[in-house]
Design an enzyme around this catalytic site. Sequence first.
Site, PDB file in Angstrom:
ATOM      1  N   ASN A 148     -31.998 -55.329  -9.735  1.00  0.00           N
ATOM      2  CA  ASN A 148     -30.702 -55.502 -10.399  1.00  0.00           C
ATOM      3  C   ASN A 148     -30.139 -54.193 -10.959  1.00  0.00           C
ATOM      4  O   ASN A 148     -30.880 -53.408 -11.553  1.00  0.00           O
ATOM      5  CB  ASN A 148     -30.831 -56.518 -11.534  1.00  0.00           C
ATOM      6  N   SER A 159     -21.577 -48.693 -48.481  1.00  0.00           N
ATOM      7  CA  SER A 159     -21.537 -48.178 -47.105  1.00  0.00           C
ATOM      8  C   SER A 159     -22.754 -47.317 -46.784  1.00  0.00           C
ATOM      9  O   SER A 159     -22.873 -46.778 -45.690  1.00  0.00           O
ATOM     10  CB  SER A 159     -20.257 -47.350 -46.897  1.00  0.00           C
ATOM     11  N   GLU A 206     -24.124 -52.133 -14.941  1.00  0.00           N
ATOM     12  CA  GLU A 206     -23.556 -53.357 -15.533  1.00  0.00           C
ATOM     13  C   GLU A 206     -23.356 -53.200 -17.035  1.00  0.00           C
ATOM     14  O   GLU A 206     -22.328 -53.582 -17.591  1.00  0.00           O
ATOM     15  CB  GLU A 206     -24.466 -54.557 -15.253  1.00  0.00           C
ATOM     16  N   LYS A 211     -16.020 -45.950 -40.240  1.00  0.00           N
ATOM     17  CA  LYS A 211     -17.277 -45.301 -39.864  1.00  0.00           C
ATOM     18  C   LYS A 211     -18.063 -46.012 -38.793  1.00  0.00           C
ATOM     19  O   LYS A 211     -18.458 -45.402 -37.787  1.00  0.00           O
ATOM     20  CB  LYS A 211     -18.142 -45.095 -41.107  1.00  0.00           C
ATOM     21  N   LYS A 241     -35.502 -59.435  -6.249  1.00  0.00           N
ATOM     22  CA  LYS A 241     -34.339 -58.856  -6.920  1.00  0.00           C
ATOM     23  C   LYS A 241     -34.558 -57.420  -7.388  1.00  0.00           C
ATOM     24  O   LYS A 241     -35.621 -57.049  -7.854  1.00  0.00           O
ATOM     25  CB  LYS A 241     -33.958 -59.706  -8.144  1.00  0.00           C
ATOM     26  N   HIS A 297      -6.837 -52.574  -2.543  1.00  0.00           N
ATOM     27  CA  HIS A 297      -6.964 -54.034  -2.730  1.00  0.00           C
ATOM     28  C   HIS A 297      -8.366 -54.530  -2.368  1.00  0.00           C
ATOM     29  O   HIS A 297      -8.530 -55.690  -1.998  1.00  0.00           O
ATOM     30  CB  HIS A 297      -5.949 -54.818  -1.893  1.00  0.00           C
ATOM     31  N   GLN A 335     -12.975 -47.128 -45.343  1.00  0.00           N
ATOM     32  CA  GLN A 335     -14.430 -47.102 -45.174  1.00  0.00           C
ATOM     33  C   GLN A 335     -14.848 -47.780 -43.861  1.00  0.00           C
ATOM     34  O   GLN A 335     -15.926 -47.517 -43.334  1.00  0.00           O
ATOM     35  CB  GLN A 335     -15.089 -47.790 -46.371  1.00  0.00           C
ATOM     36  N   SER A 337     -36.275 -59.173 -11.525  1.00  0.00           N
ATOM     37  CA  SER A 337     -36.025 -60.499 -12.092  1.00  0.00           C
ATOM     38  C   SER A 337     -37.353 -61.110 -12.505  1.00  0.00           C
ATOM     39  O   SER A 337     -38.379 -60.882 -11.866  1.00  0.00           O
ATOM     40  CB  SER A 337     -35.352 -61.374 -11.036  1.00  0.00           C
TER      41      SER A 337
HETATM   42  N1  ARG Z   1     -17.525 -44.699 -48.987  1.00  0.00           N
HETATM   43  C1  ARG Z   1     -16.148 -44.376 -49.092  1.00  0.00           C
HETATM   44  C2  ARG Z   1     -15.505 -44.361 -47.710  1.00  0.00           C
HETATM   45  O1  ARG Z   1     -16.200 -44.240 -46.778  1.00  0.00           O
HETATM   46  C3  ARG Z   1     -15.986 -43.024 -49.713  1.00  0.00           C
HETATM   47  C4  ARG Z   1     -14.679 -42.823 -50.380  1.00  0.00           C
HETATM   48  C5  ARG Z   1     -14.598 -43.688 -51.575  1.00  0.00           C
HETATM   49  N2  ARG Z   1     -13.447 -43.418 -52.342  1.00  0.00           N
HETATM   50  C6  ARG Z   1     -12.977 -44.281 -53.253  1.00  0.00           C
HETATM   51  N3  ARG Z   1     -11.929 -43.936 -53.878  1.00  0.00           N
HETATM   52  N4  ARG Z   1     -13.532 -45.419 -53.447  1.00  0.00           N
HETATM   53  O2  ARG Z   1     -14.307 -44.473 -47.548  1.00  0.00           O
END
Ligand code: ARG
Length: 461
Positions: free
Chosen positions: A291, A29, A296, A331, A289, A162, A328, A283
């Site tokens: 826009n 991640s 939008e 995020k 145009k 309406h 995870q 455009s």
């Molecule tokens: N990168 C993980 C997350 O965002 C951190 C926590 C990981 N914990 C674990 N037990 N693998 O959730």
Amino acid sequence: MKKATKNKKMWSGRFKTPTNRLVETFTASLSFDRRLLAHDITGSIAWARALAHAKVLTKNEADKITDGLKAVQKAIEDGRAVFSDQDEDIHMAVERLLTETIGELGGKLHTGRSRNDQVALDLRLYLRDEIKQIIEAVKALQSALVVKAKSHIDVVLPGYTHLQKAQPIRYAHYLLAYYEMLERDRLRFLDGLQRVNVMPLGSGALAGTNYPINREELAKALGFPSVTQNSLDAVGDRDGAIEFLAAAGILMMHLSRFCEELVLWSTEEFGFIELPDAFCTGSSLMPQKKNPDVPELIRAKTGRVYGHLMALLTVMKGLPLAYNKDLQEDKEAVFDGVETVKTSLSVLTELVKGITIRREAAARAAGNGFLLATEVADYLVGKGLPFRQAHEVVGRVVRYCLDQDKDLTQIALKELQKFSNRFQKDVLGHLNLEASLERKQSTGATARNRIRERIRQIEGK
Ligand code: ARG
């Protein structure tokens, strides 16, 4: 071989074979959670100090770790630190770099802590900061609307139901409608912030920590008013993120409705407003145009925020307690939700400042099309006719006007009197835009003094 030892996984002790490369990439991640760097460092410094208070580390060790963490943060921010393929996430990357910077002592930082309570903390720290910023951005848009309303109190617009012309309203009244929606949005963020602002660190992996950590002191050090009361819940919940995305979704829905009207009203067909050139695009083909790309896009981006809310709710449903890797996935949803809301608010605020109202066109549109029909019915009510009958009479008048290709304001008193002998000369006073607006004296209505009163209340806050 050397590289492998150096880049050995923190948890490699239990494993016979190294992680498959595909799995490594799939489970990592770092590419997105590096956004949590500053919060991770803040949390780790506080943790090192808490370990020192608990006599798990000496004061000197905690100081060295603190300096090391600051150096790591700087190295990452300056682009000097190199991430390794083995750094699964920002937490592991920081710990590895810390150990490389200060030696074996770095390995003591994670005592009594898990990435589970660490990431729960980081996300709360992140959300707390961002929610505060978003609240300020909502206020900025509200204030742009109030400024506009204040200086355009005499401008009249047709009000719609309406999308059919209904009754005349003041432009200021219209703008303040969005002020009120945004006020509820602001309060929703503020309310959610109370639940985000609770400190989870010290929950360990799930059961708590073995070390005598004073969690209340730790919370104080990190600026949290309280601590979580159940370690399983603290590492396994993402309600704060879900509430945030729900509030963000509602806010975006409000912005989207406003944007829809900006698009519609800036067309030649409506022609009520002119959007600032600097906020429109041309455009590549049609030279004429202009826009409305900004409204939008905000309208469209609303969908992705709804999507993030749905995604996270779906991630959470059916998850057994406590932490699961599924978490995870929170995020990217939250990060993108935050970015989308912030950029939409800031660009819309600037755009609102630059809107020009085409007051003649708007007044013309409000002055025809039978927007005063209800006024005429109320006139008859004033002359003693029950409203239901008055409604019927005026309905017939409107039908007559349509057949004659006339507007209600063009009809003579004599003609009106064919429909009811209660019509007298004073009816003409009712067929007047300004008079219609000023009769709307109820709290929250479109009369001038009511709007002024609301602006005073808002400004007094
Ligand atoms: N990168 C993980 C997350 O965002 C951190 C926590 C990981 N914990 C674990 N037990 N693998 O959730």
